[in-house]
Design an enzyme around this catalytic site. Structure first.
Site, mmCIF file in Angstrom:
data_model
loop_
_atom_site.group_PDB
_atom_site.id
_atom_site.type_symbol
_atom_site.label_atom_id
_atom_site.label_comp_id
_atom_site.label_asym_id
_atom_site.label_seq_id
_atom_site.Cartn_x
_atom_site.Cartn_y
_atom_site.Cartn_z
ATOM 1 N N ARG A 98 0.805 -1.215 0.000
ATOM 2 C CA ARG A 98 0.000 0.000 0.000
ATOM 3 C C ARG A 98 0.842 1.271 0.000
ATOM 4 O O ARG A 98 0.577 2.209 -0.758
ATOM 5 C CB ARG A 98 -0.963 -0.009 1.197
ATOM 6 C CG ARG A 98 -1.852 1.214 1.331
ATOM 7 C CD ARG A 98 -2.432 1.706 0.010
ATOM 8 N NE ARG A 98 -3.091 0.652 -0.748
ATOM 9 C CZ ARG A 98 -3.264 0.680 -2.051
ATOM 10 N NH1 ARG A 98 -2.810 1.695 -2.777
ATOM 11 N NH2 ARG A 98 -3.855 -0.313 -2.689
ATOM 12 N N LYS A 133 1.619 24.612 -3.057
ATOM 13 C CA LYS A 133 0.383 23.905 -2.702
ATOM 14 C C LYS A 133 0.594 22.400 -2.841
ATOM 15 O O LYS A 133 0.029 21.730 -3.701
ATOM 16 C CB LYS A 133 -0.772 24.388 -3.567
ATOM 17 C CG LYS A 133 -1.110 25.855 -3.324
ATOM 18 C CD LYS A 133 -2.186 26.353 -4.269
ATOM 19 C CE LYS A 133 -2.473 27.834 -4.035
ATOM 20 N NZ LYS A 133 -3.473 28.385 -4.979
ATOM 21 N N LYS A 165 3.003 38.967 -1.442
ATOM 22 C CA LYS A 165 1.628 38.700 -1.854
ATOM 23 C C LYS A 165 0.681 39.740 -1.250
ATOM 24 O O LYS A 165 1.120 40.646 -0.539
ATOM 25 C CB LYS A 165 1.237 37.281 -1.449
ATOM 26 C CG LYS A 165 2.129 36.219 -2.128
ATOM 27 C CD LYS A 165 1.848 34.835 -1.625
ATOM 28 C CE LYS A 165 0.547 34.276 -2.122
ATOM 29 N NZ LYS A 165 0.536 34.028 -3.568
ATOM 30 N N GLU A 195 3.175 39.886 -6.253
ATOM 31 C CA GLU A 195 1.876 39.509 -6.809
ATOM 32 C C GLU A 195 1.040 40.776 -7.020
ATOM 33 O O GLU A 195 0.893 41.579 -6.098
ATOM 34 C CB GLU A 195 1.165 38.578 -5.838
ATOM 35 C CG GLU A 195 -0.226 38.161 -6.247
ATOM 36 C CD GLU A 195 -0.906 37.346 -5.164
ATOM 37 O OE1 GLU A 195 -0.806 36.112 -5.205
ATOM 38 O OE2 GLU A 195 -1.508 37.955 -4.256
ATOM 39 N N ASP A 216 -2.010 37.955 -10.922
ATOM 40 C CA ASP A 216 -2.919 37.095 -10.185
ATOM 41 C C ASP A 216 -4.348 37.200 -10.699
ATOM 42 O O ASP A 216 -4.988 38.243 -10.601
ATOM 43 C CB ASP A 216 -2.881 37.461 -8.695
ATOM 44 C CG ASP A 216 -3.756 36.562 -7.853
ATOM 45 O OD1 ASP A 216 -3.733 35.332 -8.090
ATOM 46 O OD2 ASP A 216 -4.472 37.073 -6.974
#
Length: 277
Positions: A98, A133, A165, A195, A216
């Site tokens: 697994r 991410k 950001k 950004e 963005d």
């Protein structure tokens, strides 16, 4: 290239999570002397990534398991292709199955999705890159899978570069102030990315000498204007709402980089199975 010391740490932690006190089913049912053969079979088309990691799971548990893989990372496989065969102690194979499959399937899914995007713009001079991410603890593997699929890596972590950001801008007060503070406190070798959400912010970032500017969630028409304004002044990255249907239009705006979070955070694992034979 993967640093196997990090890979081993990930595998060992995964194995400990999966059988902290052994495998009660296999330990109860299977004799220690039993041996089995198994096939690794692709259940759908895709790009392989993580073959060495798959093999390493078995190596760490039982060196008596013998593995013969017929494909390598970056290879295309078709549904029903036999990716490899293995032979060894039945109990050990069952204990590894697994975790080994989970890693191979996820990384191959990332490589496959990345490659699907890359093929859409293969005749254009723009890079597909990933983001942060990623699955916590698996970033080193998932970013490797992106490269295997033909993509490139963005910054690896928060220590790699300055990336200003929207919340940074709100916290500091302005793009101009954020860049000035950053430049006063970082080495001259480190780049600054900002950004921006509109052309006014773009102009402010350009005037403040940002090295890279991320557009963005802009429309393609606004991206075209941004590329014209920034030509020769900064690297331009497009981000947000990047889909396979839209990626060619984004690439045609003239941006240098397209970052896609979905290739790691919304990927479907490639269907691969291990069957005794």
């Amino acid at each position: 290239m993967l640093l196997m010391q990090k890979v081993d740490k990930i595998i060992i932690e995964a194995l400990e999570e999966d059988m902290n006190n052994g495998d009660i089913t296999s330990d109860t049912l299977i004799n220690d002397n039993q041996r089995s053969k198994a096939k690794l079979i692709a259940k759908e088309d895709g790009i392989l990534a993580g073959c060495e990691i798959f093999t390493r799971v078995f190596d760490l548990v039982d060196s008596h398991i013998k593995m013969n893989l017929f494909f390598k990372d970056g290879d295309s496989v078709k549904e029903q292709d036999v990716i490899g065969k293995l032979y060894g102690p039945t109990k050990s194979i069952l204990k590894c199955e697994r975790i080994a499959l989970n890693l191979l399937q996820r990384l191959s899914g990332i490589a496959t999705m990345t490659n699907n995007f890359v093929k859409e713009i293969e005749d254009m001079s723009v890079r597909i890159v990933d983001t942060r991410k990623t699955t916590p603890g698996l970033r080193v593997l998932e970013k490797y899978a992106v490269r295997t699929g033909g993509g490139f890596n963005h910054r690896f972590n928060l220590s790699d570069a300055v990336m200003i950001k929207d919340n940074h801008i709100k916290a500091v007060g302005s793009i101009k102030m954020a860049i000035e503070i950053a430049k006063a406190n970082i080495p001259h070798t480190m780049k600054i990315e900002v950004e921006v959400e509109d052309l006014e912010q773009l102009k402010e970032a350009l005037d403040s000498k940002a090295d890279i500017i991320m557009l963005d969630n802009m429309s393609t028409d606004m991206m075209k204007e941004a590329v014209i304004l920034a030509k020769g002044k900064a690297i331009i990255e497009a981000s947000g709402n990047v889909t396979k249907d839209r990626i060619k239009d984004i690439a045609k705006t003239g941006v240098d980089i397209i970052s896609i979070g979905a290739i790691t955070h919304s990927v479907k694992a490639l269907d691969i199975s291990l069957r005794f034979c």
